[in-house]
Enzyme design. Sequence first.
Site, PDB file in Angstrom:
ATOM      1  N   GLU A  44       0.828  -1.206   0.000  1.00 13.70           N
ATOM      2  CA  GLU A  44       0.000   0.000   0.000  1.00 13.70           C
ATOM      3  C   GLU A  44       0.863   1.258   0.000  1.00 13.70           C
ATOM      4  O   GLU A  44       1.919   1.282   0.619  1.00 13.70           O
ATOM      5  CB  GLU A  44      -0.849   0.054   1.275  1.00 13.70           C
ATOM      6  CG  GLU A  44      -1.863  -1.042   1.357  1.00 13.70           C
ATOM      7  CD  GLU A  44      -2.692  -0.963   2.639  1.00 13.70           C
ATOM      8  OE1 GLU A  44      -2.754   0.120   3.257  1.00 13.70           O
ATOM      9  OE2 GLU A  44      -3.269  -1.996   2.998  1.00 13.70           O
ATOM     10  N   CYS A  67       3.346   8.448   1.057  1.00 13.10           N
ATOM     11  CA  CYS A  67       3.720   7.544   2.141  1.00 13.10           C
ATOM     12  C   CYS A  67       3.939   6.169   1.529  1.00 13.10           C
ATOM     13  O   CYS A  67       3.038   5.627   0.897  1.00 13.10           O
ATOM     14  CB  CYS A  67       2.585   7.520   3.171  1.00 13.10           C
ATOM     15  SG  CYS A  67       2.823   6.280   4.454  1.00 13.10           S
ATOM     16  N   CYS A  85       5.207  -7.197   8.145  1.00 14.71           N
ATOM     17  CA  CYS A  85       6.138  -6.656   9.135  1.00 14.71           C
ATOM     18  C   CYS A  85       6.279  -7.688  10.243  1.00 14.71           C
ATOM     19  O   CYS A  85       5.356  -8.441  10.518  1.00 14.71           O
ATOM     20  CB  CYS A  85       5.567  -5.358   9.699  1.00 14.71           C
ATOM     21  SG  CYS A  85       6.646  -4.521  10.886  1.00 14.71           S
ATOM     22  N   CYS A 109       3.646  -4.780  16.627  1.00 18.42           N
ATOM     23  CA  CYS A 109       2.988  -3.736  17.437  1.00 18.42           C
ATOM     24  C   CYS A 109       1.490  -4.059  17.546  1.00 18.42           C
ATOM     25  O   CYS A 109       0.856  -4.422  16.563  1.00 18.42           O
ATOM     26  CB  CYS A 109       3.203  -2.358  16.816  1.00 18.42           C
ATOM     27  SG  CYS A 109       4.942  -1.911  16.709  1.00 18.42           S
ATOM     28  N   CYS A 125      -1.354  -2.361  15.229  1.00 20.39           N
ATOM     29  CA  CYS A 125      -1.035  -2.143  13.811  1.00 20.39           C
ATOM     30  C   CYS A 125      -1.516  -3.299  12.932  1.00 20.39           C
ATOM     31  O   CYS A 125      -1.229  -4.467  13.197  1.00 20.39           O
ATOM     32  CB  CYS A 125       0.463  -1.953  13.664  1.00 20.39           C
ATOM     33  SG  CYS A 125       0.960  -1.675  11.955  1.00 20.39           S
ATOM     34  N   CYS A 176      -2.975   1.788   7.931  1.00 23.67           N
ATOM     35  CA  CYS A 176      -2.101   1.097   7.009  1.00 23.67           C
ATOM     36  C   CYS A 176      -2.205  -0.422   7.147  1.00 23.67           C
ATOM     37  O   CYS A 176      -2.263  -0.938   8.246  1.00 23.67           O
ATOM     38  CB  CYS A 176      -0.704   1.518   7.368  1.00 23.67           C
ATOM     39  SG  CYS A 176       0.236   1.679   5.953  1.00 23.67           S
TER      40      CYS A 176
HETATM   41  N1  SAH Z   1       7.489   0.577  11.304  1.00 23.59           N
HETATM   42  C1  SAH Z   1       7.496   2.010  11.306  1.00 23.59           C
HETATM   43  C2  SAH Z   1       6.464   2.602  10.357  1.00 23.59           C
HETATM   44  C3  SAH Z   1       5.087   2.190  10.755  1.00 23.59           C
HETATM   45  S1  SAH Z   1       3.635   3.052  10.417  1.00 23.59           S
HETATM   46  C4  SAH Z   1       7.265   2.513  12.698  1.00 23.59           C
HETATM   47  O1  SAH Z   1       6.967   1.722  13.576  1.00 23.59           O
HETATM   48  O2  SAH Z   1       7.415   3.696  12.926  1.00 23.59           O
HETATM   49  C5  SAH Z   1       3.727   4.679  10.912  1.00 23.59           C
HETATM   50  C6  SAH Z   1       3.109   5.012  12.268  1.00 23.59           C
HETATM   51  O3  SAH Z   1       1.734   4.605  12.409  1.00 23.59           O
HETATM   52  C7  SAH Z   1       3.853   4.376  13.401  1.00 23.59           C
HETATM   53  O4  SAH Z   1       4.051   5.344  14.386  1.00 23.59           O
HETATM   54  C8  SAH Z   1       2.896   3.319  13.881  1.00 23.59           C
HETATM   55  O5  SAH Z   1       3.166   2.958  15.193  1.00 23.59           O
HETATM   56  C9  SAH Z   1       1.579   4.005  13.685  1.00 23.59           C
HETATM   57  N2  SAH Z   1       0.405   3.125  13.629  1.00 23.59           N
HETATM   58  C10 SAH Z   1       0.305   1.863  13.176  1.00 23.59           C
HETATM   59  N3  SAH Z   1      -0.956   1.414  13.284  1.00 23.59           N
HETATM   60  C11 SAH Z   1      -1.677   2.430  13.792  1.00 23.59           C
HETATM   61  C12 SAH Z   1      -3.052   2.589  14.126  1.00 23.59           C
HETATM   62  N4  SAH Z   1      -3.927   1.608  13.954  1.00 23.59           N
HETATM   63  N5  SAH Z   1      -3.433   3.776  14.616  1.00 23.59           N
HETATM   64  C13 SAH Z   1      -2.560   4.786  14.783  1.00 23.59           C
HETATM   65  N6  SAH Z   1      -1.261   4.700  14.491  1.00 23.59           N
HETATM   66  C14 SAH Z   1      -0.812   3.531  14.007  1.00 23.59           C
END
Ligand code: SAH
Length: 352
Positions: free
Chosen positions: A93, A106, A113, A117, A120, A334
């Site tokens: 995406e 983006c 991944c 987390c 996510c 995402c």
């Molecule tokens: N792996 C990288 C990029 C991830 S996505 C990282 O961890 O930074 C970018 C941001 O979106 C990250 O801060 C991630 O923690 C956050 N994120 C992921 N899922 C989310 C969600 N459902 N709601 C809000 N933020 C989210």
Amino acid sequence: MEKKDIKSMPLKELEQELTARGEKAFRAAQLYQWMHVKLAKGFDEMTNLPKTFREECAGQYAYTSLETVRLQESGIDGTKKFLFRLGDGQLVESVWMRYRHGNSVCISSQVGCRMGCRFCASTLDGLERNLLPSEMLDQIYSIQRFTGERVSNVVVMGMGEPLDNYENLLVFLRMLTDENGLHISQRNVTVSTCGIVPRMRQLAEEGLQITLALSLHAVTDEKRRRLMPVANRYSIAELMEACAYYFERTGRRITFEYSLAAGVNDTDEDLEGLTALAGPLRCHVNLIPVNPVKELNFVQSRKDRIHAFQNKLEKNKINGTIRREMGRDIDGACGQLRRRERAGTLQDCGGN
Ligand code: SAH
């Protein structure tokens, strides 16, 4: 033998590659321009190159390009979300957003991944594979070609953990900001990490002027471990040292990302802790209302809580912004679009 991926070769490498095959050096510059400035979709578009040379290249090298599987466009703010299919059928995406200061894309850095987390969607099925430098570039190239508008900002905040794909990320960053390619200013590029400390330190040494964003999301080790498994490997103290080091070496201020989930990380103590961590580093704090994911039980903090966070940061002279929920009508979080496509639950939206 597997064909070499020609679009992942920096100009110098391409020159060496072609001269070793008896080609003239200027051919490399021409080819590079077709790939990285004119954004050609294949060798057959490179009409000022001799046909025999193009055919040789096609026989010798792999040329990545993405197929648009879905395109969702927000009726609210024009944000466009793309679902692309890679050469091996995997899906990634990317998102295009229009801001006052320019167009921002983006991109994803991995298929899936492995960071785990808890909030996510991208990590729910684990890691499939790393993206090649060319596949990261292709996301930007496809979108710029589609919109016909220049991309001025790139954030590596899509699917995947960029610092878990470090070597490819670095090649990508250098090629993206290279004067012979799209030449996007390094200051307009942000890489977001969940906090892989040794890689953050390594990135500080690369002589780049990009912004590093740290996904903090909790201000005590105990709470952070519950949200982000990576916190079992690196403590917040170690993270803050790595951030200070990045700032010291590059002069670039760190951004903290803090996704607010009701009752999880939005208490007064959380706010105190966040202020205490961001202040000394003179960080920018990006407050993100958590994006609910069907399979995961997180609820957005109330608007007044989010504003309380911003106000307190401001009182402490910390720059805090609330992330505008771009494209909130189109599968915002995402990894959700890809999951729904794979599950076959997407209605055809006529994208392509
Ligand atoms: N792996 C990288 C990029 C991830 S996505 C990282 O961890 O930074 C970018 C941001 O979106 C990250 O801060 C991630 O923690 C956050 N994120 C992921 N899922 C989310 C969600 N459902 N709601 C809000 N933020 C989210």
